[in-house]
Write an enzyme that holds these catalytic residues in place. Structure first.
Site, mmCIF file in Angstrom:
data_model
loop_
_atom_site.group_PDB
_atom_site.id
_atom_site.type_symbol
_atom_site.label_atom_id
_atom_site.label_comp_id
_atom_site.label_asym_id
_atom_site.label_seq_id
_atom_site.Cartn_x
_atom_site.Cartn_y
_atom_site.Cartn_z
ATOM 1 N N VAL A 48 -68.113 -14.013 -14.737
ATOM 2 C CA VAL A 48 -68.491 -15.023 -13.744
ATOM 3 C C VAL A 48 -67.281 -15.415 -12.906
ATOM 4 C CG1 VAL A 48 -69.166 -17.462 -13.480
ATOM 5 C CG2 VAL A 48 -70.451 -15.966 -15.028
ATOM 6 N N CYS A 49 -66.133 -15.600 -13.546
ATOM 7 C CA CYS A 49 -64.927 -16.091 -12.872
ATOM 8 C C CYS A 49 -64.583 -15.223 -11.666
ATOM 9 C CB CYS A 49 -63.768 -16.094 -13.867
ATOM 10 S SG CYS A 49 -62.229 -16.654 -13.141
ATOM 11 N N LYS A 58 -62.321 -20.041 -4.630
ATOM 12 C CA LYS A 58 -60.971 -20.358 -4.139
ATOM 13 C C LYS A 58 -60.672 -19.613 -2.840
ATOM 14 C CE LYS A 58 -61.086 -22.495 -7.922
ATOM 15 N NZ LYS A 58 -62.447 -22.978 -8.116
ATOM 16 N N GLY A 187 -71.725 -34.562 -8.917
ATOM 17 C CA GLY A 187 -70.423 -34.948 -8.362
ATOM 18 C C GLY A 187 -69.260 -34.455 -9.198
ATOM 19 N N GLY A 276 -73.817 -28.808 -14.245
ATOM 20 C CA GLY A 276 -73.197 -28.378 -15.498
ATOM 21 C C GLY A 276 -73.612 -26.971 -15.881
ATOM 22 N N ASP A 317 -66.436 -20.210 -22.949
ATOM 23 C CA ASP A 317 -67.520 -21.169 -22.705
ATOM 24 C C ASP A 317 -68.530 -21.222 -23.842
ATOM 25 O OD1 ASP A 317 -66.288 -21.478 -20.291
ATOM 26 O OD2 ASP A 317 -68.009 -20.936 -19.050
ATOM 27 N N HIS A 449 -34.809 -30.583 -2.868
ATOM 28 C CA HIS A 449 -35.251 -31.542 -1.849
ATOM 29 C C HIS A 449 -35.373 -30.812 -0.519
ATOM 30 C CE1 HIS A 449 -35.648 -35.352 0.297
ATOM 31 N NE2 HIS A 449 -34.740 -34.908 1.154
#
Length: 474
Positions: A48-49, A58, A187, A276, A317, A449
């Site tokens: 699935v990923c 993404k 959500g 879900g 999962d 920085h």
């Protein structure tokens, strides 16, 4: 029962499911010298990923950010025209990304000498599976790792389909068209990520969440910048609301929204249901093997990923816990190592989670909500990105870096970041938590920085009373 002419193949290790958990397990086992068979309903590893989850989403979310940045840059003196979206080209680019990664996984599988079988594996007993694919195959295994994953949950009584108007995340990622009006149910991160993709492409988004807030379970201060952004990105948001009867007619869907003070009818072009995922534990014949499930249908496992049958393991999962690809990969490697006789167990102190909305949200370790719920005394320090030089240069000052610190030992227990690039920044926090670092260790590590990573050093400095870009407390 044997079928005439049926052949029983033997293997040391049978891995069922070739998503990130399954292929990581198979690869590790092969590297440790085992003879491995990897079975999946798809023609190539990735799960699935790769095909309908993390990677496609993404890819589109990156383009959503580009569209957003192109609009924002006008205020910085560079103006682009309105984006021209070519859906076919968009889908082709996504497919190219997926195919490149899939080809890599096929090569890795072949080069490691793993036997890849396309089909659906069903246990006959605790030593045999039958694989229903192009040809029937029976496999006898010494060990098995079940990595069969999960699937999207549908609304009760509303199956996916209805001529493609009621979509799961899979349907939405196929990008059939850009609906004028899209209803997103849920959500959580899937609904928010895909809602933002469609909003960037021009859809009007209505979000419905049955609870009172976005991303339930995530610290509120991390969600606040996203919630603020969605007030303008989404057309409407309804909380404490459920979806009642759904009627699909032609190319529109009529929905009844049920909230405390009555009902509101709504008509949209498509509905995305993201409420879900549920484990794929029903169709494996687990009862034939004696593998025990827990109350919500996940396979029960111990810290070594072992099921109730000692030579059968489960990961990812289907074994419950957080449903994240990187957790499944770790569990897969652990199962392979345990089978190979190595001392290995799952004991991560920090599993990072990343929500790829814009702004992104990432967290790891103990959250502030967790600490409160468990009654753990913690110091919470925050560095708002409006004080970050790097955030100023990119016009993304609506971010936040926070650290959860043990006031006694001064150890870093948790980290949360919201803002552009949080996906990469979270890694320093994970390392700090896993290493048992003190706030001082993070503060005294020199950060370049101007970078956003500097905000992690400065958050630790606030705890020590010595931050440069923020005034000390009165």
């Amino acid at each position: 029962p044997m079928v005439m002419g049926e052949f029983t193949q033997e293997t040391d290790l049978l891995v069922i499911g070739a998503g990130p958990g399954g292929y990581a397990a198979a690869f590790r086992a092969a590297d440790l010298g085992m003879d491995v068979m990897l079975v999946d309903i798809a023609g190539r590893p990735g799960g699935v990923c790769l095909y309908r989850g993390c990677i496609p989403s993404k890819t589109y979310l990156h383009l959503a950010e580009v569209i957003h940045d192109a609009r924002r840059s006008a205020a910085m003196g560079v103006t682009f025209g309105e984006p021209q979206v070519d859906l076919e080209a968009l889908r082709a680019w996504k497919q190219k990304v997926v195919d490149r990664m899939a080809a890599g996984l096929v090569t890795l599988t072949d080069k490691r000498g793993i036997v890849y079988v396309q089909g659906r594996a069903v246990f006959e007993d605790d030593r045999h599976v039958r694989i229903k694919g192009r040809e029937a195959l029976r496999v006898k295994f010494r060990h098995a790792i079940i990595a069969a994953g999960s699937r999207a949950m549908a609304l009760p009584g509303v199956p996916f389909g209805r001529n493609g108007r009621i979509m799961s995340s899979t349907g939405a990622l196929n990008l059939p068209d850009i609906p004028t009006d899209l209803l997103v149910v849920g959500g959580g991160y899937v609904g928010l990520e895909l809602g933002m993709v469609y909003a960037a492409l021009g859809s009007r988004i209505t979000l419905v969440e049955r609870g009172g807030q976005l991303l339930p379970g995530v610290d509120r201060d991390l969600v606040a910048p996203l919630a603020k952004r969605l007030q303008t990105t989404f057309t409407a948001q309804h909380f404490n609301t459920r979806v009642g009867p759904v009627a699909a007619a032609g190319d529109r869907v009529g929905v009844m929204l049920e909230h405390e003070d009555g009902t509101t009818p709504l008509t949209v072009d498509r509905v995305l249901v993201a409420i879900g995922r549920q484990p794929n534990s029903g169709e494996l014949g687990l009862e034939n093997a004696g593998v025990r499930l827990d109350a919500d249908g996940h396979i029960a496992v111990d810290a070594h990923q072992r099921t109730s049958v000692p030579h059968i393991y489960a990961i990812g999962d289907i074994a419950g816990g957080v449903m994240l690809a990187h957790k499944a990969m770790v569990e897969g490697k652990i199962a392979a190592e345990v089978i190979a006789g190595r001392a290995s167990a799952f004991d991560a102190r920090a599993i990072p989670a990343v929500v790829y909305t814009d702004p992104q949200i990432a967290w790891a370790g103990l959250s502030e909500e967790d600490a409160r719920r468990q009654g753990i005394d913690v110091a919470v320090e925050r560095f708002p990105w409006k004080f970050s030089g790097r955030a100023a240069t990119t016009g993304t000052a609506q971010g936040l870096t926070k650290m959860i610190i043990d006031p006694g030992t001064q150890r870093v227990l948790g980290i949360g970041i919201t803002g552009r690039g949080a996906e990469g920044l979270i890694a320093e926090g994970v390392l700090a938590i896993e290493m048992g670092a003190l706030a001082e260790d993070v503060a005294l590590s020199i950060h370049a920085h101007p970078t956003l990573a500097e905000t992690e050093g400065e958050t630790a400095e606030i705890f020590l009373g010595a931050a440069t870009h923020i005034l000390p407390r009165g």
